[in-house]
Design an enzyme around this catalytic site. Sequence first.
Site, PDB file in Angstrom:
ATOM      1  N   PRO A  23       3.115   6.101  -3.075  1.00 14.73           N
ATOM      2  CA  PRO A  23       1.939   5.434  -3.620  1.00 14.73           C
ATOM      3  C   PRO A  23       0.923   6.456  -4.121  1.00 14.73           C
ATOM      4  CG  PRO A  23       2.421   4.717  -1.367  1.00 14.73           C
ATOM      5  CD  PRO A  23       3.227   5.939  -1.632  1.00 14.73           C
ATOM      6  N   GLU A  24       0.439   6.259  -5.328  1.00 20.18           N
ATOM      7  CA  GLU A  24      -0.642   7.082  -5.841  1.00 20.18           C
ATOM      8  C   GLU A  24      -1.929   6.266  -5.766  1.00 20.18           C
ATOM      9  OE1 GLU A  24      -0.243   9.787  -8.964  1.00 20.18           O
ATOM     10  OE2 GLU A  24       1.911   9.562  -9.125  1.00 20.18           O
ATOM     11  N   ARG A 173     -12.024  28.964 -14.449  1.00 16.41           N
ATOM     12  CA  ARG A 173     -10.642  28.806 -14.010  1.00 16.41           C
ATOM     13  C   ARG A 173      -9.662  28.960 -15.166  1.00 16.41           C
ATOM     14  NH1 ARG A 173     -13.265  25.390  -9.971  1.00 16.41           N
ATOM     15  NH2 ARG A 173     -12.540  26.137  -7.950  1.00 16.41           N
TER      16      ARG A 173
END
Length: 292
Positions: A23-24, A173
């Site tokens: 499940p996300e 980043r």
Amino acid sequence: MHDQRRWLHRIRRKDTFIRPVVPELPEVETTRRGIEPHVVGRRIARLLVHDHRLRWPVDPELDALLAGSAIRRAGRRAKYLLIETEAGTLILHLGMSGSLRVLPASTPRIAHDHVDIELDSGQTLRFNDPRRFGSLLFTSTDPALHPLLKKLAPEPLEPEFDGDYLFRITRRRAVAIKQLIMNSQLVVGVGNIYASEALFRARIRPRRAARSLKREECMKLARAIKATLAMAVKVGGTTLRDYVGADGNPGYFRQKLYVYERAGQPCRVCAKPVRQFTQGQRSTYWCANCQK
Ligand SMILES: [Zn+2]
């Protein structure tokens, strides 16, 4: 994997209220919405732990702590479901293969049904998890302060996650933007499918260095992440390979995917073939023509 498919096949035939494997965030939110009307305002009659060996052992005192307590709210933080009661909050994670079903308490258990939260309505909230990476924890204080929750990054569907936030966290980043948006220490709940889809919607190449994104692109990407997740929630988080709806039809969300698992098929915008490559051990799908 083979076992998991067999399990799904079995459970599909038995129940209508199931959630797909792994499940996300949209699936967890769908589960929350599915259980909410059945549990809020109800009292816990008893809490039965049939097998305490989940990711962390389930506290055998839960029944003593919770029996008789009214449920005030069914909440969610990242992929944790928060069942708030008068006595404290159950923190439930579906892990890799967990599902919650609302059933009459008398329904016979099937394999991997590990916990029953029986309600005064005669129904039970039943937790099934073949792989047992799920967890059920309890806190009597503010769940936001629980060690598992207190350091979580912003929720992508909440206002605190926006283009400005994305612009700020990408500045220094060099990591690829797709990997950055999947980093749960920076933003929670953007899984592989949603990352590929959101980058397509924002017309940004998945391999771009995060810090190369302009402010305007961060705005677009934040909006695309929200739109992608919101649509998945709207259609029930039916995003997974194995998912077949209760009616036997494939999940609707899959029919709307722009690039995910569409390698070689024509881009829905420009008709050039969708490309695929491996990034951080995950498959990434994108259109070299549409994404810059
Ligand atoms: Zn295209």
